[in-house]
Design an enzyme around this catalytic site. Sequence first.
Site, mmCIF file in Angstrom:
data_model
loop_
_atom_site.group_PDB
_atom_site.id
_atom_site.type_symbol
_atom_site.label_atom_id
_atom_site.label_comp_id
_atom_site.label_asym_id
_atom_site.label_seq_id
_atom_site.Cartn_x
_atom_site.Cartn_y
_atom_site.Cartn_z
ATOM 1 N N ASP A 45 13.851 23.262 -14.123
ATOM 2 C CA ASP A 45 13.797 22.192 -15.125
ATOM 3 C C ASP A 45 12.619 22.438 -16.065
ATOM 4 O O ASP A 45 11.460 22.304 -15.671
ATOM 5 C CB ASP A 45 13.626 20.833 -14.425
ATOM 6 C CG ASP A 45 13.657 19.686 -15.414
ATOM 7 O OD1 ASP A 45 14.775 19.210 -15.712
ATOM 8 O OD2 ASP A 45 12.592 19.280 -15.916
ATOM 9 N N TYR A 50 7.241 21.607 -22.970
ATOM 10 C CA TYR A 50 6.359 22.201 -21.955
ATOM 11 C C TYR A 50 5.717 23.507 -22.421
ATOM 12 O O TYR A 50 4.756 23.980 -21.810
ATOM 13 C CB TYR A 50 7.098 22.438 -20.623
ATOM 14 C CG TYR A 50 7.706 21.197 -19.994
ATOM 15 C CD1 TYR A 50 7.389 19.921 -20.442
ATOM 16 C CD2 TYR A 50 8.615 21.311 -18.940
ATOM 17 C CE1 TYR A 50 7.971 18.787 -19.868
ATOM 18 C CE2 TYR A 50 9.187 20.182 -18.354
ATOM 19 C CZ TYR A 50 8.865 18.927 -18.833
ATOM 20 O OH TYR A 50 9.444 17.818 -18.258
ATOM 21 N N LYS A 75 15.057 20.546 -22.546
ATOM 22 C CA LYS A 75 15.120 19.215 -23.172
ATOM 23 C C LYS A 75 14.638 19.269 -24.606
ATOM 24 O O LYS A 75 13.718 20.029 -24.929
ATOM 25 C CB LYS A 75 14.250 18.206 -22.396
ATOM 26 C CG LYS A 75 14.364 18.284 -20.899
ATOM 27 C CD LYS A 75 13.556 17.201 -20.187
ATOM 28 C CE LYS A 75 13.427 17.508 -18.709
ATOM 29 N NZ LYS A 75 12.342 18.453 -18.380
ATOM 30 N N HIS A 108 14.940 14.296 -24.460
ATOM 31 C CA HIS A 108 13.792 14.082 -23.568
ATOM 32 C C HIS A 108 13.382 12.606 -23.506
ATOM 33 O O HIS A 108 13.120 12.070 -22.417
ATOM 34 C CB HIS A 108 12.614 14.950 -24.052
ATOM 35 C CG HIS A 108 11.654 15.341 -22.990
ATOM 36 N ND1 HIS A 108 11.020 16.548 -22.961
ATOM 37 C CD2 HIS A 108 11.195 14.678 -21.904
ATOM 38 C CE1 HIS A 108 10.226 16.623 -21.914
ATOM 39 N NE2 HIS A 108 10.307 15.492 -21.252
HETATM 40 P P1 NDP Z 1 5.405 15.984 -9.153
HETATM 41 O O1 NDP Z 1 5.654 14.603 -8.622
HETATM 42 O O2 NDP Z 1 6.396 17.052 -8.889
HETATM 43 O O3 NDP Z 1 3.969 16.445 -8.615
HETATM 44 C C1 NDP Z 1 3.337 17.638 -8.988
HETATM 45 C C2 NDP Z 1 1.888 17.605 -8.495
HETATM 46 O O4 NDP Z 1 1.856 17.465 -7.081
HETATM 47 C C3 NDP Z 1 1.103 18.838 -8.824
HETATM 48 O O5 NDP Z 1 -0.234 18.432 -9.058
HETATM 49 C C4 NDP Z 1 1.166 19.672 -7.548
HETATM 50 O O6 NDP Z 1 -0.004 20.450 -7.395
HETATM 51 C C5 NDP Z 1 1.219 18.589 -6.485
HETATM 52 N N1 NDP Z 1 2.054 18.968 -5.326
HETATM 53 C C6 NDP Z 1 3.303 19.472 -5.350
HETATM 54 N N2 NDP Z 1 3.785 19.663 -4.101
HETATM 55 C C7 NDP Z 1 2.806 19.268 -3.266
HETATM 56 C C8 NDP Z 1 2.702 19.241 -1.855
HETATM 57 N N3 NDP Z 1 3.690 19.657 -1.070
HETATM 58 N N4 NDP Z 1 1.526 18.770 -1.304
HETATM 59 C C9 NDP Z 1 0.510 18.338 -2.099
HETATM 60 N N5 NDP Z 1 0.567 18.342 -3.445
HETATM 61 C C10 NDP Z 1 1.706 18.808 -4.024
HETATM 62 O O7 NDP Z 1 5.099 15.835 -10.719
HETATM 63 P P2 NDP Z 1 5.734 16.314 -12.083
HETATM 64 O O8 NDP Z 1 5.260 15.317 -13.075
HETATM 65 O O9 NDP Z 1 5.473 17.721 -12.354
HETATM 66 O O10 NDP Z 1 7.318 16.081 -11.909
HETATM 67 C C11 NDP Z 1 8.219 17.090 -11.479
HETATM 68 C C12 NDP Z 1 9.071 17.579 -12.630
HETATM 69 O O11 NDP Z 1 9.767 16.501 -13.249
HETATM 70 C C13 NDP Z 1 8.279 18.186 -13.788
HETATM 71 O O12 NDP Z 1 7.759 19.467 -13.502
HETATM 72 C C14 NDP Z 1 9.320 18.153 -14.875
HETATM 73 O O13 NDP Z 1 10.251 19.187 -14.690
HETATM 74 C C15 NDP Z 1 9.945 16.787 -14.627
HETATM 75 N N6 NDP Z 1 9.320 15.722 -15.449
HETATM 76 C C16 NDP Z 1 10.079 15.174 -16.466
HETATM 77 C C17 NDP Z 1 9.573 14.170 -17.259
HETATM 78 C C18 NDP Z 1 10.433 13.601 -18.324
HETATM 79 O O14 NDP Z 1 9.934 12.818 -19.157
HETATM 80 N N7 NDP Z 1 11.699 13.911 -18.365
HETATM 81 C C19 NDP Z 1 8.201 13.665 -17.105
HETATM 82 C C20 NDP Z 1 7.493 14.273 -15.995
HETATM 83 C C21 NDP Z 1 8.057 15.243 -15.199
HETATM 84 P P3 NDP Z 1 -0.060 22.064 -7.531
HETATM 85 O O15 NDP Z 1 0.830 22.465 -8.674
HETATM 86 O O16 NDP Z 1 -1.513 22.285 -7.816
HETATM 87 O O17 NDP Z 1 0.379 22.625 -6.206
#
Ligand code: NDP
Length: 281
Positions: A45, A50, A75, A108
């Site tokens: 995704d 991004y 998006k 988006h």
């Molecule tokens: P997430 O809820 O997926 O969380 C990501 C964060 O959590 C990062 O800081 C990561 O750290 C940490 N993390 C991930 N896995 C673990 C774990 N197992 N244990 C501890 N910490 C963890 O957040 P996102 O906002 O990135 O959401 C996921 C996806 O949703 C996005 O990447 C995007 O594709 C989509 N999205 C879409 C939006 C929209 O408006 N349509 C808005 C926001 C997100 P690290 O990377 O340092 O490991």
Amino acid sequence: MTVPDLDLHDGATIPQLGFGVFQIPPEDTKEAVLKAFETGYRHIDTAQMYGNEKEVGEAIAESGLAREEIFVTTKLNNNNHRPEDVRSSFDESLQKLGLDHVNLFLIHWPMPGEYDGDYVSTWKTMVELRDAGKTTSVGVSNFEPDHLERIVEETGQVPVINQIEVHPYFANDTARAATAKHGALVEAWSPIAQGDVLGDDTLQAIADDVNRSTAQVALRWHIQRGDIVFPKSVTPKRIESNFALFDFELDEDQMARISQLDRGEDGRRGPHPQTMNVLPE
Ligand code: NDP
């Protein structure tokens, strides 16, 4: 580990678990996506916003995976809503990704306070791209019930997906129900609230009971609610553990206890779609 495919109402299918690349800097994206592919993820995704479509494309090219094995979503950026910009920016996305089609293209944000409130012509142009075969499916993101109602009523075209904020602190059941009412599926963004839910006592107690991490428990809750998730991580061990969701189950009581963590509007972390009208600089 086999990820289930869910049926979209247009006849296509989508892997229920994918890999999100929001906030992964371009220079780290190829490595993270290649790690995700190696782990078994087949659904990526990304978004024009991004700034890492090119690097996602490089990972796809380098992975050696056949195109039909991978589900790719991108998006439309908030400054590209005018029909001519939908078309030209989409062509740029394809070029950056190195693909001749994507699986899913989403608006988006609806941006109801911009473009004279017209996200309908944007949606019609998305549908044109689908009809031209440039994207297999089209959908939306951050659409509230009234936004969904309007595009369906005015075009007769139902998005296959609504990608919205959902996590244990923000169940967002009103938007989820409106999405389901139209026969579309929900993609839950920020499924672990960017880490905010991971220290929760209830999640920890359940994690201890099922011998999993709190992240796995939260992600499994989404899966059992029927939503699609794509957790983001640049940490190899987390990329692996976030994929290990299909060899355990939460029982009814555990599911209910997680659902009770919902804080309603107070749990929302991102902008509200009705007032999110910020154009990129
Ligand atoms: P997430 O809820 O997926 O969380 C990501 C964060 O959590 C990062 O800081 C990561 O750290 C940490 N993390 C991930 N896995 C673990 C774990 N197992 N244990 C501890 N910490 C963890 O957040 P996102 O906002 O990135 O959401 C996921 C996806 O949703 C996005 O990447 C995007 O594709 C989509 N999205 C879409 C939006 C929209 O408006 N349509 C808005 C926001 C997100 P690290 O990377 O340092 O490991």
